[in-house]
Design a protein around this motif. Structure first.
Motif, mmCIF file in Angstrom:
data_model
loop_
_atom_site.group_PDB
_atom_site.id
_atom_site.type_symbol
_atom_site.label_atom_id
_atom_site.label_comp_id
_atom_site.label_asym_id
_atom_site.label_seq_id
_atom_site.Cartn_x
_atom_site.Cartn_y
_atom_site.Cartn_z
ATOM 1 N N VAL A 132 41.447 -46.517 55.229
ATOM 2 C CA VAL A 132 40.952 -45.156 54.988
ATOM 3 C C VAL A 132 41.841 -44.152 55.720
ATOM 4 O O VAL A 132 42.283 -43.154 55.142
ATOM 5 N N ALA A 133 42.154 -44.429 56.974
ATOM 6 C CA ALA A 133 43.003 -43.523 57.762
ATOM 7 C C ALA A 133 44.403 -43.429 57.167
ATOM 8 O O ALA A 133 44.979 -42.337 57.089
ATOM 9 N N PHE A 134 44.962 -44.565 56.736
ATOM 10 C CA PHE A 134 46.303 -44.568 56.156
ATOM 11 C C PHE A 134 46.341 -43.705 54.892
ATOM 12 O O PHE A 134 47.220 -42.860 54.728
ATOM 13 N N HIS A 135 45.398 -43.923 53.996
ATOM 14 C CA HIS A 135 45.389 -43.177 52.732
ATOM 15 C C HIS A 135 45.229 -41.672 52.966
ATOM 16 O O HIS A 135 45.942 -40.872 52.362
ATOM 17 N N THR A 136 44.302 -41.290 53.813
ATOM 18 C CA THR A 136 44.104 -39.861 54.035
ATOM 19 C C THR A 136 45.320 -39.240 54.722
ATOM 20 O O THR A 136 45.669 -38.097 54.437
ATOM 21 N N SER A 137 45.997 -40.004 55.578
ATOM 22 C CA SER A 137 47.199 -39.468 56.230
ATOM 23 C C SER A 137 48.362 -39.310 55.253
ATOM 24 O O SER A 137 49.330 -38.614 55.555
ATOM 25 N N HIS A 138 48.273 -39.951 54.088
ATOM 26 C CA HIS A 138 49.322 -39.862 53.075
ATOM 27 C C HIS A 138 48.919 -38.969 51.896
ATOM 28 O O HIS A 138 49.450 -39.091 50.797
ATOM 29 N N GLY A 139 47.965 -38.073 52.152
ATOM 30 C CA GLY A 139 47.627 -37.054 51.168
ATOM 31 C C GLY A 139 46.606 -37.457 50.130
ATOM 32 O O GLY A 139 46.375 -36.707 49.172
ATOM 33 N N PHE A 140 45.983 -38.619 50.288
ATOM 34 C CA PHE A 140 44.925 -39.005 49.357
ATOM 35 C C PHE A 140 43.644 -38.265 49.711
ATOM 36 O O PHE A 140 43.351 -38.021 50.877
ATOM 37 N N THR A 141 42.893 -37.926 48.685
ATOM 38 C CA THR A 141 41.598 -37.287 48.838
ATOM 39 C C THR A 141 40.517 -38.332 48.641
ATOM 40 O O THR A 141 40.620 -39.191 47.753
ATOM 41 N N LEU A 142 39.486 -38.266 49.464
ATOM 42 C CA LEU A 142 38.325 -39.148 49.308
ATOM 43 C C LEU A 142 37.472 -38.606 48.162
ATOM 44 O O LEU A 142 37.078 -37.443 48.175
ATOM 45 N N VAL A 143 37.204 -39.437 47.187
ATOM 46 C CA VAL A 143 36.379 -39.032 46.048
ATOM 47 C C VAL A 143 34.910 -39.149 46.464
ATOM 48 O O VAL A 143 34.496 -40.203 46.965
ATOM 49 N N PRO A 144 34.112 -38.088 46.288
ATOM 50 C CA PRO A 144 32.698 -38.155 46.676
ATOM 51 C C PRO A 144 31.996 -39.340 46.023
ATOM 52 O O PRO A 144 32.248 -39.668 44.862
ATOM 53 N N GLY A 145 31.137 -40.001 46.804
ATOM 54 C CA GLY A 145 30.407 -41.162 46.317
ATOM 55 C C GLY A 145 28.919 -40.891 46.243
ATOM 56 O O GLY A 145 28.480 -39.738 46.285
ATOM 57 N N ASP A 146 28.147 -41.972 46.175
ATOM 58 C CA ASP A 146 26.697 -41.825 46.106
ATOM 59 C C ASP A 146 26.023 -42.017 47.463
ATOM 60 O O ASP A 146 24.812 -41.893 47.579
ATOM 61 N N SER A 147 26.816 -42.321 48.499
ATOM 62 C CA SER A 147 26.311 -42.410 49.864
ATOM 63 C C SER A 147 27.492 -42.220 50.813
ATOM 64 O O SER A 147 28.633 -42.061 50.373
ATOM 65 N N THR A 148 27.210 -42.225 52.109
ATOM 66 C CA THR A 148 28.273 -42.125 53.105
ATOM 67 C C THR A 148 28.045 -43.166 54.192
ATOM 68 O O THR A 148 26.914 -43.601 54.420
ATOM 69 N N LYS A 149 29.142 -43.539 54.843
ATOM 70 C CA LYS A 149 29.079 -44.421 55.998
ATOM 71 C C LYS A 149 30.028 -43.843 57.033
ATOM 72 O O LYS A 149 31.224 -43.730 56.770
ATOM 73 N N ASN A 150 29.475 -43.429 58.175
ATOM 74 C CA ASN A 150 30.270 -42.792 59.228
ATOM 75 C C ASN A 150 31.075 -41.608 58.683
ATOM 76 O O ASN A 150 32.239 -41.423 59.039
ATOM 77 N N GLY A 151 30.465 -40.851 57.757
ATOM 78 C CA GLY A 151 31.111 -39.680 57.189
ATOM 79 C C GLY A 151 32.057 -39.962 56.035
ATOM 80 O O GLY A 151 32.619 -39.037 55.452
ATOM 81 N N PRO A 153 32.714 -41.157 52.213
ATOM 82 C CA PRO A 153 31.964 -41.353 50.968
ATOM 83 C C PRO A 153 32.127 -42.775 50.435
ATOM 84 O O PRO A 153 33.238 -43.308 50.396
ATOM 85 N N ILE A 154 31.024 -43.354 50.034
ATOM 86 C CA ILE A 154 30.977 -44.726 49.535
ATOM 87 C C ILE A 154 30.489 -44.717 48.092
ATOM 88 O O ILE A 154 29.547 -44.004 47.751
ATOM 89 N N HIS A 155 31.127 -45.529 47.262
ATOM 90 C CA HIS A 155 30.706 -45.745 45.880
ATOM 91 C C HIS A 155 30.028 -47.117 45.833
ATOM 92 O O HIS A 155 30.688 -48.148 45.748
ATOM 93 N N SER A 156 28.699 -47.105 45.924
ATOM 94 C CA SER A 156 27.931 -48.350 45.910
ATOM 95 C C SER A 156 28.154 -49.076 44.595
ATOM 96 O O SER A 156 28.296 -48.445 43.549
ATOM 97 N N THR A 163 29.058 -54.459 45.987
ATOM 98 C CA THR A 163 30.501 -54.411 46.261
ATOM 99 C C THR A 163 30.932 -52.949 46.307
ATOM 100 O O THR A 163 31.530 -52.428 45.370
ATOM 101 N N PRO A 164 30.620 -52.291 47.434
ATOM 102 C CA PRO A 164 30.966 -50.869 47.562
ATOM 103 C C PRO A 164 32.452 -50.669 47.831
ATOM 104 O O PRO A 164 33.133 -51.562 48.344
ATOM 105 N N ARG A 165 32.953 -49.489 47.497
ATOM 106 C CA ARG A 165 34.348 -49.142 47.741
ATOM 107 C C ARG A 165 34.448 -47.673 48.153
ATOM 108 O O ARG A 165 33.611 -46.843 47.782
ATOM 109 N N VAL A 166 35.506 -47.389 48.876
ATOM 110 C CA VAL A 166 35.940 -46.026 49.127
ATOM 111 C C VAL A 166 36.995 -45.756 48.057
ATOM 112 O O VAL A 166 37.883 -46.584 47.838
ATOM 113 N N VAL A 167 36.873 -44.619 47.373
ATOM 114 C CA VAL A 167 37.764 -44.304 46.258
ATOM 115 C C VAL A 167 38.641 -43.109 46.648
ATOM 116 O O VAL A 167 38.147 -42.116 47.182
#
Length: 180
Positions: A132-151, A153-156, A163-167
């Motif tokens: 998560v840290a690597f992707h955001t540091s390289h300009g990726f945006t977190l796509v809003p999900g249906d829940s969050t974990k430690n801030g 967004p998670i796609h349940s 099988t949840p994922r961060v997108v």
């Protein structure tokens, strides 16, 4: 596709024969993340067909003496001509923090841009906070999900029940892509 890789290393397209080599390093490189279930999940995410049919946009990095140091499995979307997808990336623990992952991503971005792709998509498991840290540091945006974990967004059920994922998504038009 050529990539700017640090001295003492070389990059190439993966081949079908590399499939067992990559599977063999997963547990060590992911340091047991999510235990035996995580190990099985990682193996299932890298089926042989990716090493047979998706190699032109994927890369393997080896030391000059042949040691596997990193890989990126990605492809140009066949469904959306504006998109490309980074499916799975790994860097050996001994090769981390030297910019190798960044080199692979820049190489993939340049490949996607050369094929008129605007959007890069990727996912990771919520437990993989390094990813998560690597992707955001390289300009990726977190796509809003249906829940969050430690801030985050998670796609349940993204990849099936429980099988949840961060997108992530990245707009190549927004960022200047350096040459690979």
């Amino acid at each position: 596709m050529t990539c700017d890789i640090p001295p003492g290393m070389h990059t190439r397209e993966p081949r079908e024969g590399d499939h067992p080599r990559v599977l063999a390093v997963l547990d060590h490189w992911w340091e047991g993340l999510k235990g035996p279930a995580g190990a099985q999940e990682r193996r299932l995410l890298l089926p042989r067909y990716l090493f047979q049919h998706f190699t032109p946009s994927s890369r393997l990095v080896e030391s000059d003496d042949g040691e596997l140091l990193a890989f990126l499995i990605g492809f140009l979307s066949q469904t959306d001509p504006a998109s490309a997808y980074i499916h799975f990336v790994g860097v050996a623990p001994t090769a981390r923090r030297g910019g190798l992952g960044t080199h692979l991503y820049r190489c993939f971005f340049a490949h996607a841009a050369a094929h008129q792709r605007r959007w890069i998509h990727a996912i990771t498991s919520p437990e993989n906070t390094r990813s998560v840290a690597f992707h955001t540091s390289h300009g990726f945006t977190l796509v809003p999900g249906d829940s969050t974990k430690n801030g985050t967004p998670i796609h349940s059920d993204h990849d099936g029940p429980d099988t949840p994922r961060v997108v992530f998504t990245k707009d190549l038009h927004k960022d200047q892509i350096p040459p690979a």
